[in-house]
Scaffold this motif. Structure first.
Motif, PDB file in Angstrom:
ATOM      1  N   ALA A   1      26.466  52.006 -15.913  1.00  0.00           N
ATOM      2  CA  ALA A   1      27.131  50.904 -15.213  1.00  0.00           C
ATOM      3  C   ALA A   1      26.371  49.588 -15.305  1.00  0.00           C
ATOM      4  CB  ALA A   1      27.345  51.273 -13.741  1.00  0.00           C
ATOM      5  N   HIS A   2      25.207  49.599 -15.944  1.00  0.00           N
ATOM      6  CA  HIS A   2      24.452  48.358 -16.096  1.00  0.00           C
ATOM      7  C   HIS A   2      25.131  47.433 -17.094  1.00  0.00           C
ATOM      8  CE1 HIS A   2      20.868  49.240 -13.720  1.00  0.00           C
ATOM      9  NE2 HIS A   2      20.894  50.466 -14.206  1.00  0.00           N
ATOM     10  N   GLY A   3      24.921  46.150 -16.910  1.00  0.00           N
ATOM     11  CA  GLY A   3      25.461  45.155 -17.829  1.00  0.00           C
ATOM     12  C   GLY A   3      26.270  44.099 -17.099  1.00  0.00           C
ATOM     13  N   PRO A   4      27.525  44.390 -16.753  1.00  0.00           N
ATOM     14  CA  PRO A   4      28.358  43.397 -16.072  1.00  0.00           C
ATOM     15  C   PRO A   4      27.772  42.923 -14.742  1.00  0.00           C
ATOM     16  CG  PRO A   4      29.727  45.157 -16.948  1.00  0.00           C
ATOM     17  CD  PRO A   4      28.306  45.594 -17.125  1.00  0.00           C
ATOM     18  N   VAL A   5      27.146  43.843 -13.996  1.00  0.00           N
ATOM     19  CA  VAL A   5      26.563  43.452 -12.707  1.00  0.00           C
ATOM     20  C   VAL A   5      25.433  42.449 -12.928  1.00  0.00           C
ATOM     21  CG1 VAL A   5      25.355  44.237 -10.646  1.00  0.00           C
ATOM     22  CG2 VAL A   5      27.166  45.652 -11.638  1.00  0.00           C
ATOM     23  N   GLU A   6      24.518  42.783 -13.832  1.00  0.00           N
ATOM     24  CA  GLU A   6      23.398  41.886 -14.099  1.00  0.00           C
ATOM     25  C   GLU A   6      23.885  40.534 -14.618  1.00  0.00           C
ATOM     26  OE1 GLU A   6      21.589  46.039 -14.687  1.00  0.00           O
ATOM     27  OE2 GLU A   6      23.549  45.067 -14.849  1.00  0.00           O
ATOM     28  N   GLU A   7      24.892  40.546 -15.482  1.00  0.00           N
ATOM     29  CA  GLU A   7      25.412  39.290 -16.020  1.00  0.00           C
ATOM     30  C   GLU A   7      25.930  38.386 -14.908  1.00  0.00           C
ATOM     31  OE1 GLU A   7      26.823  40.982 -20.405  1.00  0.00           O
ATOM     32  OE2 GLU A   7      28.275  40.747 -18.791  1.00  0.00           O
ATOM     33  N   ALA A   8      26.603  38.973 -13.930  1.00  0.00           N
ATOM     34  CA  ALA A   8      27.126  38.191 -12.815  1.00  0.00           C
ATOM     35  C   ALA A   8      26.003  37.621 -11.955  1.00  0.00           C
ATOM     36  CB  ALA A   8      28.063  39.051 -11.967  1.00  0.00           C
ATOM     37  N   VAL A   9      24.982  38.440 -11.697  1.00  0.00           N
ATOM     38  CA  VAL A   9      23.853  37.987 -10.872  1.00  0.00           C
ATOM     39  C   VAL A   9      23.080  36.880 -11.592  1.00  0.00           C
ATOM     40  CG1 VAL A   9      21.715  38.673  -9.731  1.00  0.00           C
ATOM     41  CG2 VAL A   9      23.676  40.235  -9.735  1.00  0.00           C
ATOM     42  N   ILE A  10      22.865  37.054 -12.890  1.00  0.00           N
ATOM     43  CA  ILE A  10      22.152  36.035 -13.664  1.00  0.00           C
ATOM     44  C   ILE A  10      22.934  34.728 -13.676  1.00  0.00           C
ATOM     45  CG2 ILE A  10      21.336  35.409 -15.968  1.00  0.00           C
ATOM     46  CD1 ILE A  10      20.887  38.476 -16.420  1.00  0.00           C
ATOM     47  N   ALA A  11      24.245  34.807 -13.880  1.00  0.00           N
ATOM     48  CA  ALA A  11      25.071  33.599 -13.895  1.00  0.00           C
ATOM     49  C   ALA A  11      24.987  32.855 -12.570  1.00  0.00           C
ATOM     50  CB  ALA A  11      26.523  33.961 -14.203  1.00  0.00           C
ATOM     51  N   ALA A  12      24.823  33.618 -11.477  1.00  0.00           N
ATOM     52  CA  ALA A  12      24.697  33.006 -10.156  1.00  0.00           C
ATOM     53  C   ALA A  12      23.287  32.472  -9.895  1.00  0.00           C
ATOM     54  CB  ALA A  12      25.081  34.013  -9.073  1.00  0.00           C
ATOM     55  N   GLY A  13      22.337  32.814 -10.776  1.00  0.00           N
ATOM     56  CA  GLY A  13      20.969  32.320 -10.630  1.00  0.00           C
ATOM     57  C   GLY A  13      20.208  32.933  -9.479  1.00  0.00           C
ATOM     58  N   ILE A  14      20.510  34.185  -9.133  1.00  0.00           N
ATOM     59  CA  ILE A  14      19.899  34.843  -7.981  1.00  0.00           C
ATOM     60  C   ILE A  14      18.835  35.831  -8.445  1.00  0.00           C
ATOM     61  CG2 ILE A  14      20.338  36.320  -5.979  1.00  0.00           C
ATOM     62  CD1 ILE A  14      23.196  35.200  -5.967  1.00  0.00           C
ATOM     63  N   PRO A  15      17.627  35.808  -7.878  1.00  0.00           N
ATOM     64  CA  PRO A  15      16.593  36.782  -8.237  1.00  0.00           C
ATOM     65  C   PRO A  15      17.137  38.206  -8.157  1.00  0.00           C
ATOM     66  CG  PRO A  15      15.644  35.084  -6.857  1.00  0.00           C
ATOM     67  CD  PRO A  15      17.130  34.829  -6.872  1.00  0.00           C
ATOM     68  N   MET A  16      16.692  39.045  -9.091  1.00  0.00           N
ATOM     69  CA  MET A  16      17.350  40.336  -9.278  1.00  0.00           C
ATOM     70  C   MET A  16      16.322  41.456  -9.444  1.00  0.00           C
ATOM     71  SD  MET A  16      20.051  41.181 -12.363  1.00  0.00           S
ATOM     72  CE  MET A  16      18.843  40.843 -13.680  1.00  0.00           C
ATOM     73  N   PHE A  17      16.505  42.512  -8.664  1.00  0.00           N
ATOM     74  CA  PHE A  17      15.734  43.745  -8.791  1.00  0.00           C
ATOM     75  C   PHE A  17      16.653  44.787  -9.409  1.00  0.00           C
ATOM     76  CE2 PHE A  17      13.981  47.793  -7.750  1.00  0.00           C
ATOM     77  CZ  PHE A  17      12.632  47.633  -7.473  1.00  0.00           C
ATOM     78  N   VAL A  18      16.238  45.376 -10.526  1.00  0.00           N
ATOM     79  CA  VAL A  18      17.072  46.348 -11.231  1.00  0.00           C
ATOM     80  C   VAL A  18      16.384  47.700 -11.211  1.00  0.00           C
ATOM     81  CG1 VAL A  18      18.214  46.917 -13.411  1.00  0.00           C
ATOM     82  CG2 VAL A  18      17.935  44.520 -12.742  1.00  0.00           C
ATOM     83  N   GLU A  19      17.120  48.730 -10.823  1.00  0.00           N
ATOM     84  CA  GLU A  19      16.549  50.069 -10.874  1.00  0.00           C
ATOM     85  C   GLU A  19      16.561  50.592 -12.307  1.00  0.00           C
ATOM     86  OE1 GLU A  19      14.857  52.467  -9.905  1.00  0.00           O
ATOM     87  OE2 GLU A  19      14.316  51.616  -7.975  1.00  0.00           O
ATOM     88  N   LYS A  20      15.542  51.409 -12.612  1.00  0.00           N
ATOM     89  CA  LYS A  20      15.439  52.000 -13.943  1.00  0.00           C
ATOM     90  C   LYS A  20      16.327  53.238 -14.033  1.00  0.00           C
ATOM     91  CE  LYS A  20      13.547  55.458 -14.107  1.00  0.00           C
ATOM     92  NZ  LYS A  20      14.098  56.767 -13.655  1.00  0.00           N
ATOM     93  N   PRO A  21      16.727  53.623 -15.262  1.00  0.00           N
ATOM     94  CA  PRO A  21      16.576  52.850 -16.489  1.00  0.00           C
ATOM     95  C   PRO A  21      17.495  51.629 -16.460  1.00  0.00           C
ATOM     96  CG  PRO A  21      17.982  54.738 -16.908  1.00  0.00           C
ATOM     97  CD  PRO A  21      17.476  54.889 -15.495  1.00  0.00           C
ATOM     98  N   VAL A  22      17.108  50.582 -17.174  1.00  0.00           N
ATOM     99  CA  VAL A  22      17.838  49.320 -17.081  1.00  0.00           C
ATOM    100  C   VAL A  22      19.192  49.372 -17.785  1.00  0.00           C
ATOM    101  CG1 VAL A  22      15.798  47.906 -16.736  1.00  0.00           C
ATOM    102  CG2 VAL A  22      16.568  48.412 -19.070  1.00  0.00           C
ATOM    103  N   ALA A  23      19.428  50.412 -18.581  1.00  0.00           N
ATOM    104  CA  ALA A  23      20.715  50.580 -19.255  1.00  0.00           C
ATOM    105  C   ALA A  23      20.736  51.965 -19.875  1.00  0.00           C
ATOM    106  CB  ALA A  23      20.928  49.516 -20.328  1.00  0.00           C
ATOM    107  N   VAL A  24      21.877  52.339 -20.407  1.00  0.00           N
ATOM    108  CA  VAL A  24      21.992  53.601 -21.135  1.00  0.00           C
ATOM    109  C   VAL A  24      21.798  53.379 -22.626  1.00  0.00           C
ATOM    110  CG1 VAL A  24      24.479  53.569 -21.605  1.00  0.00           C
ATOM    111  CG2 VAL A  24      23.328  55.749 -21.184  1.00  0.00           C
ATOM    112  N   ASP A  25      21.827  52.125 -23.052  1.00  0.00           N
ATOM    113  CA  ASP A  25      21.722  51.790 -24.468  1.00  0.00           C
ATOM    114  C   ASP A  25      20.780  50.606 -24.644  1.00  0.00           C
ATOM    115  OD1 ASP A  25      23.816  50.209 -23.126  1.00  0.00           O
ATOM    116  OD2 ASP A  25      23.978  49.225 -25.070  1.00  0.00           O
TER     117      ASP A  25
END
Length: 344
Positions: free
Chosen positions: A75-99
């Protein structure tokens, strides 16, 4: 004291752990939670005084100071893209993606935005890791053997390769991250899987994987991953240097040298708190101890996926080093060695 308003994306077990830790910080307010399972989001938010949001966009519109992304690997990808576009500091749980493609894309966006990030490799905050680093400071590592020997977690997506990445990516990434921190970068891996999935409906991952690794500094190593047990048997690594043997796990460090053997106990719960504390302190501007920002986690992701790819193909995989490490593995020419580069 500045209050940090935190939004959670995901309401599963890892998100619940972070919520409990954050609730213990006087300078944190849980703004709310969003999850595809609306009931789970509402329950977690309600338990900590927050509210449930319909989706990520609604959560971001509420103006959080930081966002935790606690979603399954697929499920990683679209969520991070939205948070980055908003310019908000982001904590991501591992693994950061499946690919790898997803992780490389998010890393590039983070770098372009100059965004503050952290990834949940909390083992880096174990005090015994720093002690091991000090012991190895003047001794070149000769060999490292890592292992994650465990069971299949009770979630439906975990045993499906396209959704979890398999045990090496989803579990053993913790071990590989410590290997990188203490031994250095691997330049080549060769791995084999048994081709037999665990006895779980829909499973297509290897039950066991064995890998050999060669490091830029000259060390060699192995990794063993398994999900055939009904208990967590062992997770950690052994490091050999001249006149020194270290056995490191989440619960402690065993040191053997000319003076004999001694054990140093660890505090795994303290490390889980410390990784969150470091991120919140960085967001609020009172600290600077993020040990695994997204760019650093990407290097661990590359290594884990290199092992998985080698096990899938039966061929060696070469990893980029130096300036080339900023590129996707898929961009590394396969003609350099007989190995192949990872295809995301």
């Amino acid at each position: 004291m500045r209050t940090c308003r935190v939004g959670l994306v995901g309401a599963g077990g890892v998100a619940q752990r972070h919520a409990r830790v954050l609730a213990g910080f006087e300078d944190v307010e849980l703004l709310g939670v969003t999850d595809v399972a609306r009931d789970a989001a509402a329950e977690l938010a309600g338990a900590h005084g927050g509210r449930s949001f319909a989706d990520v966009d609604e959560l971001l519109a509420a103006g959080p100071d930081a966002v935790y992304v606690c979603v399954p690997p697929f499920a990683h990808g679209p969520v991070e893209e939205a948070v980055i576009a908003a310019g908000i500091p982001m904590f991501v749980e591992k693994p950061v993606a499946v690919d790898l493609d997803t992780a490389e894309r998010i890393a590039a966006l983070v770098q372009e935005k100059g965004l503050l990030t952290a990834v949940g490799h909390h083992w880096r905050y174990l005090h015994v890791v720093e002690q091991a680093r000090q012991l190895l400071a003047d001794r070149p590592v000769r060999m490292v053997n890592g292992a994650w020997l465990d069971k299949v977690p009770p979630v439906a997506w975990w045993a499906v390769r396209e959704r979890s990445g398999g045990p090496v990516v989803e579990q053993a990434a913790h071990v590989l991250d410590l290997v990188r921190a203490l031994v250095g970068e691997a330049v080549e891996v060769t791995a084999y899987g048994d081709g037999t999935p665990p006895p779980v409906d829909g499973a297509d991952i290897d039950s066991v994987t064995a890998a050999t690794l060669r490091f830029a500094g000259g060390a060699v190593g192995t990794l063993a991953a398994a999900c055939v047990l009904t208990w967590k048997h062992r997770a950690g690594l052994e490091i050999l240097a001249d006149g020194l043997a270290l056995s490191l796990a989440e619960d402690g460090l065993v040191i053997r040298d000319a003076d004999g053997e001694r054990r140093v106990e660890s505090d795994p719960d303290g490390a889980r708190v410390a990784v969150d504390r470091a991120f919140i302190d960085a967001v609020t501007g009172v600290g600077d101890d993020i040990r695994v920002p997204y760019a650093e986690a990407l290097r661990t992701q590359r290594l884990a996926l290199a092992v998985a790819e080698s096990a899938r193909t039966g061929r060696s995989v070469t990893l980029p080093t130096g300036p080339a490490a900023t590129r996707s593995l898929a961009a590394v020419p396969t003609a350099v060695t007989e190995g192949v580069s990872v295809d995301a």
